[in-house]
Design a protein around this motif. Structure first.
Motif, PDB file in Angstrom:
ATOM      1  N   MET A  24       0.836  -1.201   0.000  1.00  7.77           N
ATOM      2  CA  MET A  24       0.000   0.000   0.000  1.00  7.77           C
ATOM      3  C   MET A  24       0.874   1.255   0.000  1.00  7.77           C
ATOM      4  N   SER A  25       1.948   1.215   0.749  1.00  6.51           N
ATOM      5  CA  SER A  25       2.868   2.347   0.788  1.00  6.51           C
ATOM      6  C   SER A  25       3.470   2.603  -0.593  1.00  6.51           C
ATOM      7  N   ALA A  26       3.871   1.544  -1.271  1.00  6.71           N
ATOM      8  CA  ALA A  26       4.428   1.682  -2.612  1.00  6.71           C
ATOM      9  C   ALA A  26       3.382   2.233  -3.581  1.00  6.71           C
ATOM     10  N   ALA A  27       2.143   1.780  -3.437  1.00  9.23           N
ATOM     11  CA  ALA A  27       1.068   2.253  -4.309  1.00  9.23           C
ATOM     12  C   ALA A  27       0.689   3.699  -4.006  1.00  9.23           C
ATOM     13  N   GLY A  28       0.974   4.158  -2.797  1.00 10.21           N
ATOM     14  CA  GLY A  28       0.640   5.523  -2.406  1.00 10.21           C
ATOM     15  C   GLY A  28       1.807   6.471  -2.497  1.00 10.21           C
ATOM     16  N   ALA A  29       2.859   6.071  -3.170  1.00 11.79           N
ATOM     17  CA  ALA A  29       4.078   6.880  -3.227  1.00 11.79           C
ATOM     18  C   ALA A  29       3.864   8.234  -3.889  1.00 11.79           C
ATOM     19  N   ALA A  30       2.867   8.354  -4.747  1.00 14.02           N
ATOM     20  CA  ALA A  30       2.612   9.642  -5.397  1.00 14.02           C
ATOM     21  C   ALA A  30       2.109  10.678  -4.388  1.00 14.02           C
ATOM     22  N   THR A  56       2.949  -7.846  16.481  1.00 17.03           N
ATOM     23  CA  THR A  56       3.483  -6.722  17.245  1.00 17.03           C
ATOM     24  C   THR A  56       4.789  -6.209  16.679  1.00 17.03           C
ATOM     25  N   LYS A  57       5.482  -7.042  15.920  1.00 13.63           N
ATOM     26  CA  LYS A  57       6.727  -6.582  15.317  1.00 13.63           C
ATOM     27  C   LYS A  57       6.786  -6.998  13.855  1.00 13.63           C
ATOM     28  N   ALA A  58       7.427  -6.173  13.083  1.00 17.72           N
ATOM     29  CA  ALA A  58       7.606  -6.463  11.662  1.00 17.72           C
ATOM     30  C   ALA A  58       8.636  -7.577  11.504  1.00 17.72           C
ATOM     31  N   PRO A  59       8.577  -8.305  10.393  1.00 20.44           N
ATOM     32  CA  PRO A  59       9.566  -9.366  10.175  1.00 20.44           C
ATOM     33  C   PRO A  59      10.958  -8.777  10.014  1.00 20.44           C
ATOM     34  N   LYS A  60      11.925  -9.427  10.582  1.00 23.97           N
ATOM     35  CA  LYS A  60      13.318  -8.973  10.504  1.00 23.97           C
ATOM     36  C   LYS A  60      14.070  -9.750   9.425  1.00 23.97           C
ATOM     37  N   GLY A  61      14.930  -9.056   8.741  1.00 21.41           N
ATOM     38  CA  GLY A  61      15.815  -9.699   7.784  1.00 21.41           C
ATOM     39  C   GLY A  61      15.162 -10.160   6.499  1.00 21.41           C
ATOM     40  N   VAL A  62      13.935  -9.713   6.233  1.00 16.72           N
ATOM     41  CA  VAL A  62      13.241 -10.126   5.014  1.00 16.72           C
ATOM     42  C   VAL A  62      13.642  -9.187   3.886  1.00 16.72           C
ATOM     43  N   LYS A  63      14.002  -9.750   2.756  1.00 21.42           N
ATOM     44  CA  LYS A  63      14.344  -8.962   1.575  1.00 21.42           C
ATOM     45  C   LYS A  63      13.142  -9.013   0.635  1.00 21.42           C
ATOM     46  N   TYR A  64      12.444  -7.887   0.536  1.00 21.33           N
ATOM     47  CA  TYR A  64      11.236  -7.828  -0.278  1.00 21.33           C
ATOM     48  C   TYR A  64      11.522  -7.638  -1.765  1.00 21.33           C
ATOM     49  N   GLY A  65      12.736  -7.303  -2.132  1.00 19.15           N
ATOM     50  CA  GLY A  65      13.057  -7.063  -3.532  1.00 19.15           C
ATOM     51  C   GLY A  65      13.186  -5.580  -3.812  1.00 19.15           C
ATOM     52  N   LYS A  66      13.473  -5.272  -5.055  1.00 15.61           N
ATOM     53  CA  LYS A  66      13.727  -3.878  -5.434  1.00 15.61           C
ATOM     54  C   LYS A  66      12.561  -3.237  -6.161  1.00 15.61           C
ATOM     55  N   THR A  67      11.576  -4.017  -6.531  1.00 17.92           N
ATOM     56  CA  THR A  67      10.426  -3.460  -7.253  1.00 17.92           C
ATOM     57  C   THR A  67       9.140  -3.853  -6.540  1.00 17.92           C
ATOM     58  N   VAL A  68       8.087  -3.149  -6.874  1.00 16.07           N
ATOM     59  CA  VAL A  68       6.782  -3.482  -6.312  1.00 16.07           C
ATOM     60  C   VAL A  68       6.364  -4.875  -6.778  1.00 16.07           C
ATOM     61  N   GLU A  70       8.320  -7.443  -7.351  1.00 14.59           N
ATOM     62  CA  GLU A  70       9.033  -8.437  -6.530  1.00 14.59           C
ATOM     63  C   GLU A  70       8.418  -8.528  -5.135  1.00 14.59           C
ATOM     64  N   LEU A  71       8.019  -7.392  -4.586  1.00 24.98           N
ATOM     65  CA  LEU A  71       7.353  -7.372  -3.286  1.00 24.98           C
ATOM     66  C   LEU A  71       6.040  -8.136  -3.363  1.00 24.98           C
ATOM     67  N   ALA A  72       5.253  -7.854  -4.385  1.00 29.32           N
ATOM     68  CA  ALA A  72       3.968  -8.531  -4.555  1.00 29.32           C
ATOM     69  C   ALA A  72       4.134 -10.034  -4.744  1.00 29.32           C
ATOM     70  N   ASP A  73       5.210 -10.443  -5.430  1.00 30.10           N
ATOM     71  CA  ASP A  73       5.471 -11.868  -5.649  1.00 30.10           C
ATOM     72  C   ASP A  73       5.650 -12.617  -4.332  1.00 30.10           C
ATOM     73  N   GLN A  74       6.111 -11.934  -3.295  1.00 25.82           N
ATOM     74  CA  GLN A  74       6.269 -12.558  -1.979  1.00 25.82           C
ATOM     75  C   GLN A  74       5.027 -12.393  -1.115  1.00 25.82           C
ATOM     76  N   VAL A  75       4.476 -11.194  -1.117  1.00 29.78           N
ATOM     77  CA  VAL A  75       3.422 -10.850  -0.163  1.00 29.78           C
ATOM     78  C   VAL A  75       2.073 -11.469  -0.515  1.00 29.78           C
ATOM     79  N   LEU A  76       1.674 -11.398  -1.768  1.00 29.07           N
ATOM     80  CA  LEU A  76       0.345 -11.915  -2.119  1.00 29.07           C
ATOM     81  C   LEU A  76       0.211 -13.416  -1.831  1.00 29.07           C
ATOM     82  N   PRO A  77       1.193 -14.252  -2.207  1.00 24.12           N
ATOM     83  CA  PRO A  77       1.093 -15.666  -1.823  1.00 24.12           C
ATOM     84  C   PRO A  77       1.163 -15.867  -0.302  1.00 24.12           C
ATOM     85  N   ALA A  78       1.917 -15.023   0.400  1.00 25.47           N
ATOM     86  CA  ALA A  78       1.991 -15.135   1.863  1.00 25.47           C
ATOM     87  C   ALA A  78       0.638 -14.830   2.502  1.00 25.47           C
ATOM     88  N   LEU A  79      -0.116 -13.897   1.929  1.00 20.83           N
ATOM     89  CA  LEU A  79      -1.461 -13.601   2.448  1.00 20.83           C
ATOM     90  C   LEU A  79      -2.365 -14.833   2.333  1.00 20.83           C
TER      91      LEU A  79
END
Length: 134
Positions: A24-30, A56-68, A70-79
């Motif tokens: 959502m943050s990436a989509a709201g960057a404008a 209560t805490k964000a995941p540590k050491g997770v590399k989400y990638g350099k593009t939205v 790449e982030l979506a490729d990890q997050v959407l299946p995790a949901l």
């Protein structure tokens, strides 16, 4: 019913929920990506129940990638995976997780005056679709 989550299960929930806020943050960057992330994060850390304890805490050491993408490729299946594993153990906690993520993305989308941008609305739709795919 008692829910038993492994460390990997907890990481999956964290990647899913915190990653949704990142999307959502990436989509709201404008507008203001920082405000989007802040409002979404507050919603996650306000969760209750087992989900609240895990998020209560964000995941540590997770590399989400350099593009939205790449982030979506990890997050959407995790949901979807998070919903699946919670449904297998406790439908109430699955519902709690889903509503927590929905509140977080709604809070993130409302940081802009008026309606969310088409980009934010579309990202919220993709996140909701991933939650409901389980």
């Amino acid at each position: 019913m008692s829910v038993t989550l492994t460390d990997q299960d907890k990481l999956t929930l964290r990647i899913a929920a915190w990653g949704a806020v990142s999307l959502m943050s990436a989509a709201g960057a404008a507008g203001s990506a920082h405000k989007v992330a802040t409002h979404g994060s507050i919603a996650l850390t306000s969760a209750t129940g087992l989900v609240g304890h895990v998020l209560t805490k964000a995941p540590k050491g997770v590399k989400y990638g350099k593009t939205v993408a790449e982030l979506a490729d990890q997050v959407l299946p995790a949901l979807t995976a998070a919903m699946t594993l919670l449904k297998q153990q406790d439908q109430a906690e699955a519902d709690n997780f889903r509503s927590t993520v929905i509140v977080a993305i709604e809070a993130a989308a409302r940081t802009h005056q008026g309606e969310p941008s088409p980009t934010l609305a579309e990202m919220a739709r993709k996140i909701t679709e991933a939650l409901d795919a389980a």
